[in-house]
Design an enzyme around this catalytic site. Structure first.
Site, PDB file in Angstrom:
ATOM      1  N   TYR A 153       0.841  -1.205   0.000  1.00  0.00           N
ATOM      2  CA  TYR A 153       0.000   0.000   0.000  1.00  0.00           C
ATOM      3  C   TYR A 153       0.877   1.256   0.000  1.00  0.00           C
ATOM      4  O   TYR A 153       0.670   2.185  -0.786  1.00  0.00           O
ATOM      5  CB  TYR A 153      -0.912  -0.040   1.229  1.00  0.00           C
ATOM      6  CG  TYR A 153      -1.913   1.085   1.317  1.00  0.00           C
ATOM      7  CD1 TYR A 153      -3.040   1.108   0.500  1.00  0.00           C
ATOM      8  CD2 TYR A 153      -1.748   2.124   2.235  1.00  0.00           C
ATOM      9  CE1 TYR A 153      -3.964   2.138   0.588  1.00  0.00           C
ATOM     10  CE2 TYR A 153      -2.665   3.149   2.337  1.00  0.00           C
ATOM     11  CZ  TYR A 153      -3.778   3.151   1.514  1.00  0.00           C
ATOM     12  OH  TYR A 153      -4.700   4.171   1.614  1.00  0.00           O
ATOM     13  N   SER A 156       2.497   1.759  -3.338  1.00  0.00           N
ATOM     14  CA  SER A 156       1.560   2.221  -4.379  1.00  0.00           C
ATOM     15  C   SER A 156       1.262   3.705  -4.219  1.00  0.00           C
ATOM     16  O   SER A 156       1.217   4.450  -5.203  1.00  0.00           O
ATOM     17  CB  SER A 156       0.262   1.399  -4.332  1.00  0.00           C
ATOM     18  OG  SER A 156      -0.512   1.696  -3.172  1.00  0.00           O
TER      19      SER A 156
END
Ligand SMILES: NC(=O)c1ccc[n+]([C@@H]2O[C@H](COP(=O)([O-])OP(=O)(O)OC[C@H]3O[C@@H](n4cnc5c(N)ncnc54)[C@H](O)[C@@H]3O)[C@@H](O)[C@H]2O)c1
Length: 246
Positions: A153, A156
């Protein structure tokens, strides 16, 4: 005065949480909302229309380039232009890097980084031709500080900030502004994906001592798609109750 009246705004992730609230708030302020999501987008658009505002809802998987082209075509057919794109769709299920599969890492980057890449690539030719356009990408505090159990996460969202800054610099001369909003911990269904105790830990690190509301992210997005922010580009606005300033 801040105005978004009659701006045609594509909102991804509009089926839930921050995206859903943003769709309602922008529409109530006079924007024409194109609500897209893998789930629930048509329902949200119908709710907006029932309140007397303008919206159009459609299913879009942000990882699918053909579906992006289709949404662009349908939006242009219906409204004649696109003024702004808010890339809000995202996933967050993550774990320790040692437990993270290659497949799950790739899926995270597909939705959270490739999705906004495809969205920007789809609308930018229109923005260049019309010499204006606004893009707001939703990132996360996880891009700014190390948070436990969020390796894919964090990667990203950090990648999305870097990509947004690059696109901002590349297209500033065309009167296109690209900015990010990094939420802290916001009360939406995505929090259910957090491992036990993690949301409480985030809350303990938030000086404001409360969870943020989806509307508080929507207001930042509203500013960044309004013409009041025409000289702001390549920036990331943290909306986090002070967490990132610790
Ligand atoms: N809630 C928080 O605390 C928080 C904090 C930081 C960042 N964010 C970011 O805010 C954004 C919105 O999250 P939220 O909290 O509203 O969560 P949410 O789960 O309520 O909403 C996310 C939406 O994205 C949609 N989506 C997922 N994959 C998709 C795909 N492939 N194509 C199209 N749509 C897809 C989901 O269907 C859902 O409607 C996300 O990018 C998230 O990473 C949230």
């Amino acid at each position: 005065m801040t105005t978004i009246k009659d701006k045609v705004v594509i909102i991804t992730g509009a089926g839930s949480g921050i995206g859903e609230e943003t769709a309602h708030i922008l529409a109530a302020d006079g924007a024409i909302v194109v609500a897209v999501d893998i789930n629930n987008a048509e329902t949200v658009a119908d709710e907006i229309k029932e309140k007397g505002y303008e919206a159009f809802g459609a299913t879009l998987d942000v990882t699918n380039a053909e579906q992006w082209e289709d949404i662009k075509k349908r939006t242009l057919e219906k409204y004649g232009r696109i003024d702004a794109l808010a890339n809000i769709a995202g996933i967050s299920t993550d774990t320790y890097i040692t437990d993270l599969s290659e497949q799950d890492f790739e899926q995270m980057l597909n939705v959270n980084l490739k999705g906004p890449f495809l969205g920007m690539k789809t609308v930018l030719p229109e923005f260049i031709a019309q010499k204006s356009g606004k893009i707001v990408n939703i990132t996360s505090l996880a891009a700014h500080i190390g948070i436990t159990q969020l390796p894919s996460y964090s990667a990203s969202k950090g990648g999305l900030i870097a990509l947004s800054r690059q696109v901002a610099v590349e297209y500033a001369e065309h009167n296109i502004q690209v900015n990010c909003v990094s939420p802290g911990v916001i009360e939406t269904p995505i929090l259910a994906n957090n491992p036990a105790g993690v949301t409480d830990m985030h809350l303990a690190n938030t000086p404001a001592n409360r969870l943020g509301k989806p509307a508080e992210i929507a207001y930042a997005i509203r500013f960044l798609i309004s013409n009041d922010s025409d000289f702001i580009t390549g920036q990331t606005l943290k909306v986090d109750g002070g967490w990132g300033s610790h």
